[in-house]
Design an enzyme around this catalytic site. Structure first.
Site, PDB file in Angstrom:
ATOM      1  CD  GLU A   8      -3.009  -0.677   2.386  1.00 25.10           C
ATOM      2  OE1 GLU A   8      -3.176   0.468   2.832  1.00 25.10           O
ATOM      3  OE2 GLU A   8      -3.530  -1.682   2.895  1.00 25.10           O
ATOM      4  CG  ASP A  81      -1.657  -2.218   5.549  1.00 29.41           C
ATOM      5  OD1 ASP A  81      -0.512  -2.642   5.339  1.00 29.41           O
ATOM      6  OD2 ASP A  81      -1.933  -1.009   5.644  1.00 29.41           O
ATOM      7  CG  ASP A  83      -6.884  -3.012   7.493  1.00 22.45           C
ATOM      8  OD1 ASP A  83      -6.903  -3.096   6.249  1.00 22.45           O
ATOM      9  OD2 ASP A  83      -6.370  -2.048   8.089  1.00 22.45           O
ATOM     10  CD  GLU A  85     -11.016   0.887   4.022  1.00 25.01           C
ATOM     11  OE1 GLU A  85     -10.635   1.214   2.881  1.00 25.01           O
ATOM     12  OE2 GLU A  85     -12.199   0.976   4.392  1.00 25.01           O
ATOM     13  CE1 TYR A 286      -1.522  -1.701   8.904  1.00 23.98           C
ATOM     14  CE2 TYR A 286      -3.336  -2.955   9.862  1.00 23.98           C
ATOM     15  CZ  TYR A 286      -2.871  -2.013   8.964  1.00 23.98           C
ATOM     16  OH  TYR A 286      -3.749  -1.381   8.133  1.00 23.98           O
ATOM     17  NE  ARG A 288      -5.125   1.536   9.061  1.00 26.84           N
ATOM     18  CZ  ARG A 288      -4.279   2.365   8.459  1.00 26.84           C
ATOM     19  NH1 ARG A 288      -3.978   3.519   9.027  1.00 26.84           N
ATOM     20  NH2 ARG A 288      -3.738   2.058   7.308  1.00 26.84           N
ATOM     21  CG  HIS A 331      -4.660 -12.224  13.160  1.00 28.25           C
ATOM     22  ND1 HIS A 331      -5.992 -12.421  13.380  1.00 28.25           N
ATOM     23  CD2 HIS A 331      -4.456 -12.439  11.842  1.00 28.25           C
ATOM     24  CE1 HIS A 331      -6.584 -12.765  12.245  1.00 28.25           C
ATOM     25  NE2 HIS A 331      -5.677 -12.766  11.294  1.00 28.25           N
TER      26      HIS A 331
END
Length: 762
Positions: A8, A81, A83, A85, A286, A288, A331
Site C-alpha cells: 500500500e 495490509d 484489515d 481496507e 501493524y 491499526r 491478530h
C-alpha cells in the site's frame, strides 16, 4: 522480472526490497487505486446496490505502471495490509490489473521484518471476499448516508456541510456533553482538611487527613472549626489491606491514541502518522488493530529481557483478552518488532512514541505491583464526624518500575508512595492546623480527542481505521468543532484556617471549569446535530451505529450478504429523506438577550448566512457583531454580547496615525495607516494595549528583521524567509545551495550562486 510485489505505502518499498532481493520488484499502490465514482451517487441502487468504481485521475499513472509490470511478471504478490481496507485494495488491484488466480497470490504480515516477509511468501492465500464485502458494505452505506443527507443540510442550514454515519454520531456525543455542562449548576461546598502530629513522634512529623463530611455553607464549616478548638483527637480505627496493581494490556489503536494524548500530548492524527512511520521502518507491528494479543515469540523475548535486566521475580508472562465489541482488524497488539531495541533513531516524536510502545509492551509481561493500603479513622471528642487518613505504600514495584498507565480523570493524581509513621489505636493526634476551603461541584469534563476515541470504542461505533479521520473531519473539515481551551469562571471565595484557638478568614479567587485542549462544539455543529436528531434520529442513534458495525462483522464472517444489510437500511431511510425534502420549514436558533443600556434597543443572538451573530435594534439602523470562537447562541450573555460591539476599538496612535484593534474572518488584527497586522495568538483585541500594538507594528514593518546580509553595490539581499534563507537581487529570488550557511555568504559567493543557480520556485 519474475515477481512483482505490491504494497500500500511507498514507505515500505525500500525495506521490503532489501529483504527480497533482485528476484522481486516491490511497488506501492499508494492506498486505494479505485473508489466510487464522483459524478452522481456512484452506487447502482436498482441492481442490488452495485458499486460503480472508477480509477481517480491522480491514480491513472500508477495503475498504468502497475499494469505494465504485472503483464511482464511471472507472479504478482498482493501485500496490502491485513484489515478490511487492505483486503479491498488487493481485490481492486486484482480486478483492475486483470490478474488471474494462477498468476497472483495474496500475502499478509503484521511487521516489516525479514522473517515476517519471508514467512508470508511461504504461506500465501487467496483474497478473502467476505472481508472485501464488509468493506464494500461500509463504503456504500457511508456514501448513501452522505450523498442523501448532505444536500439536505445545504438547503436547510448552510452550504458545504456534510453528514456521516460515524461523523454525525461523534458530533452528537460532543454536543450532548456541552449541553450537560450548560445545564449543570455548580454548587459551593466546604472541604475540611487537618494536619496532625501523632503523639509520641517528633514535632516535625505531619500527617494530613480529610473530614468524611462536606459542609454546604461557610457558617457550617466555621461552626465545625469553632467546635474543634481544644478538642481531643484520637485514632479510632486502623484498617490495612494488601492490594495489587495489574499492568495494562499492550496497545490497540484506540489505547495508543489515548495514552499518546495523555502522556505525549499528541493529537490522534499525529499519533497515527508517527505510528505509520515506525511500522514502515520495521520498528513496530501493524498500527491499526483492536487486538491485545502478543505472539508467543514476543512473550518469550520479553520474558528473557525482563529476567536479564530486572530479575526473574519481575517476570510474569500473560496473554490478554480483547474486550472491544467485534474486535476483528488484525491478530496482534501494537508492539516493538524487536524487544531488544530499547531505543531507536528518528525524530524526537518518533522516539517518544516508540518508547511508550516499548514500555507498555514490556510492562504487560511484568509482575503485578504489591501495595499495602492503609485507612485510618481519627475521631474528635466534640463532633461525630471522622477524619480519614488514606495511604498506599508500594511493597513490591513490579511493572511500576517501568510504566504506569495514564488516566482521563483530571481530578485524579497518579499518586506516589506514602509512608506513614507507626500509628496505634487510641493514639492521640495533635491538631497543628485545620483548613476549611470553599470548592465547587464540577460539571462533566468535555471530550478530548483521546477520551472521544475511548467513548466511541466503548459504544462500538467505528473501528481502528475510522477514529482519526472522523476527528479530523469534525475539527478541520466542516467547522463543527474546534480544539481549544475554556478559560473557566472566576469566583471569589472565603476560606477558613484554625491555628491553636484562632480562626482566620481569607479571600481567594477560584477558577472553575477551565479546561485545555478539549473539543468544543461550534454553533453550526449544534444546529446540525439538532436538525439530524429531529429528522433522522435513527441515523445518529448510538445503538443503530453500533449495530451496523455488528452487521459488517457478520458480513466479514460470511454469515450475511452485504447488500442485504444495505437494503434493510436504505428503504426506510430514503423514504424519510423524501419526506424531509418536501418540508419547506426550518427555524434557525434565535434568542433575545436583553436591552442595550445605551439605546434601550433589544439585543438578539441569531444564526445567519455567515454564522452566529448578535444584533442590536431592527431595520436600517441595526448593528451586528459575530460571536467569538467558543461562544454559542444558547449560552451567550447580554454582557458577552455588548463586549463584541466594542470593536473596532481605537487603541492609540503612532506617528500621527490611529491604531485600531478589530476582528475579522481570519481572527483579531490591527488596522494602521492602510495596513493590517495580525494579533498574535492569545492577544485579545478588547484588551491589547497601545504599547503592545506599537511593538507589533514596528516589528512587522522593520525590513531588517528578516535580513541576514545586504550588499548595496550589487543590490543583493540575503533574507531569512518563511521557508528558509534565500538570495534576492533586482526583485528575483535565488536558492541557496544545500549545505551552504546563509550567514557566511559574501557578495562574491552570492554573485557566483546567482550566475549558476536557477530562479527559486514559489
Amino acid at each position: 522480472m519474475k515477481n512483482l510485489l505490491i504494497v500500500e505505502s511507498p514507505g515500505k518499498v525500500k525495506t521490503i526490497q532489501k529483504y527480497l532481493g533482485n528476484d522481486y520488484t516491490v511497488k506501492a499502490s499508494i492506498g486505494h487505486i479505485r473508489d466510487l465514482g464522483q459524478k452522481g451517487m456512484g452506487v447502482d441502487i436498482q441492481h442490488g446496490f452495485k458499486p460503480e468504481y472508477e480509477v481517480p485521475a491522480d491514480k491513472k499513472k500508477i495503475v498504468a505502471e502497475l499494469k505494465k509490470l504485472a503483464a511482464e511478471a511471472d507472479m504478482v504478490w498482493l501485500a496490502s495490509d491485513e484489515d478490511r481496507e487492505g483486503e479491498a485494495i488487493s481485490w481492486h488491484l486484482f480486478d483492475t490489473l486483470g490478474l488471474t488466480e494462477d498468476k497472483s497470490k495474496r500475502i499478509v504480515f503484521h511487521e516489516i521484518t525479514k522473517d515476517a516477509i519471508l514467512n508470508a511468501i511461504k504461506t500465501p492465500r487467496t483474497i478473502d471476499m467476505n472481508l472485501v464485502d464488509a468493506q464494500q458494505a461500509r463504503r456504500v452505506l457511508d456514501r448513501l448516508v452522505g450523498f442523501e443527507l448532505s444536500p439536505i443540510l445545504w438547503r436547510k442550514i448552510q452550504p458545504k456541510l456534510s453528514a456521516g454515519r460515524v461523523q454525525s454520531v461523534a458530533l452528537r456525543l460532543i454536543v450532548d456533553r456541552e449541553r450537560e455542562i450548560m445545564a449543570f449548576k455548580k454548587e459551593p461546598f466546604y472541604r475540611i482538611e487537618a494536619t496532625f502530629n501523632p503523639e509520641g513522634t517528633k514535632s516535625s512529623v505531619k500527617v494530613k487527613a480529610v473530614l468524611d463530611n462536606k459542609f454546604d455553607t461557610l457558617q457550617q464549616a466555621e461552626k465545625f472549626l469553632q467546635d474543634s478548638i481544644g478538642a481531643r483527637f484520637t485514632i479510632k480505627d486502623i484498617q490495612q489491606k494488601d492490594g495489587v496493581r495489574v499492568p495494562a494490556a499492550p496497545f490497540t489503536t484506540s489505547t495508543l491514541q489515548q495514552e499518546a494524548s495523555r502522556k505525549l500530548h499528541l493529537t490522534v492524527s499525529t499519533t497515527m502518522r508517527l505510528a505509520q512511520a515506525l511500522y514502515e521502518r520495521g520498528l513496530i507491528t501493524y498500527m491499526r488493530t483492536d487486538s491485545t494479543n502478543l505472539s508467543s515469540l514476543a512473550r518469550s523475548t520479553a520474558k528473557a529481557f525482563i529476567c536479564d535486566n530486572f530479575g526473574p521475580e519481575y517476570s510474569r508472562p500473560r496473554q490478554y483478552t480483547t474486550h472491544s465489541k467485534g474486535a476483528q482488524e488484525a491478530h496482534e497488539a501494537i508492539r516493538p518488532t524487536y524487544i531488544q531495541n530499547t531505543s531507536i533513531e528518528g525524530t524526537a516524536q518518533e522516539k517518544k512514541l516508540y518508547d511508550l510502545i516499548w514500555k507498555r509492551t514490556v510492562a504487560s509481561q511484568m509482575s503485578d505491583a504489591k501495595i499495602l493500603k492503609t485507612d485510618i479513622a481519627v475521631e474528635s471528642d466534640r463532633r461525630p464526624e471522622l477524619f480519614r487518613i488514606q495511604a498506599s505504600q508500594i511493597l513490591f514495584d513490579g511493572f511500576l518500575k517501568l510504566y504506569l498507565e495514564g488516566t482521563d480523570d483530571e481530578t485524579l493524581d497518579e499518586g506516589s508512595d506514602v509512608i506513614l509513621p507507626g500509628l496505634n489505636l487510641g493514639q492521640a493526634m495533635n491538631c497543628k492546623e485545620m483548613r476549611g476551603e470553599c470548592k465547587f461541584t464540577q460539571p462533566p469534563f468535555r471530550y478530548s480527542e483521546a477520551s472521544l476515541v475511548k467513548k466511541l470504542e466503548e459504544l462500538g461505533i467505528g473501528r481502528p481505521s475510522t477514529y482519526s479521520p472522523t476527528i479530523t473531519t469534525l475539527t478541520t473539515g466542516r467547522g463543527y468543532v474546534v480544539k481549544g481551551d475554556k478559560p473557566g469562571e472566576k469566583e471569589t471565595v472565603v476560606n477558613l484556617k484554625l491555628t491553636g484557638d484562632t480562626i482566620t478568614r481569607s479571600t481567594k479567587t477560584e477558577v472553575i471549569g477551565s479546561e485545555k485542549g478539549k473539543l468544543l462544539p461550534q454553533e453550526i455543529g449544534m444546529m446540525v446535530t439538532d436538525y439530524l436528531m429531529k429528522n433522522f434520529d435513527g441515523i445518529i442513534n448510538y445503538d443503530f451505529t453500533a449495530n451496523v458495525e455488528k452487521d459488517f462483522d457478520l458480513v466479514a464472517a460470511g454469515d450475511r450478504a452485504w447488500n442485504a444489510v444495505i437494503a434493510d437500511f436504505y428503504t426506510p431511510f430514503h423514504k424519510k429523506v423524501e419526506d424531509v425534502l418536501s418540508d419547506r420549514t426550518f427555524s434557525r436558533p434565535e434568542r433575545e438577550l436583553g436591552k442595550d443600556p445605551e439605546t434601550g434597543l433589544p439585543v438578539i443572538a441569531k444564526f445567519g448566512q455567515w454564522g452566529p451573530f448578535v444584533q442590536i435594534g431592527e431595520g436600517e439602523n441595526r448593528r451586528f457583531a459575530h460571536l467569538a470562537a467558543g461562544q454559542l447562541i444558547e449560552n451567550v450573555t447580554l454582557e458577552d454580547a455588548l463586549k463584541l460591539f466594542e470593536l473596532p476599538r481605537t487603541v492609540g496612535t503612532l506617528d500621527g496615525h490611529d491604531i485600531v484593534a478589530t476582528k475579522g474572518k481570519f481572527g483579531p488584527y490591527i488596522k494602521y495607516n492602510g495596513k493590517n497586522f495580525s494579533l498574535p495568538k492569545g492577544c485579545n483585541p478588547l484588551t491589547v494595549t497601545e504599547q503592545e500594538c506599537q511593538d507589533i507594528i514596528k516589528s512587522s514593518s522593520d525590513p531588517a528583521k528578516d535580513q541576514i546580509a545586504r550588499f548595496e553595490s550589487s543590490d543583493i539581499t540575503v533574507i531569512n524567509g518563511r521557508y528558509g534563507p534565500y538570495i534576492k537581487q533586482n526583485g528575483v529570488n535565488y536558492k541557496i545551495p544545500r549545505g551552504t550557511k546563509a550567514e557566511s555568504l559574501t557578495e562574491e559567493k552570492c554573485l557566483e550562486i546567482i550566475k549558476s543557480a536557477g530562479k527559486a520556485k514559489k
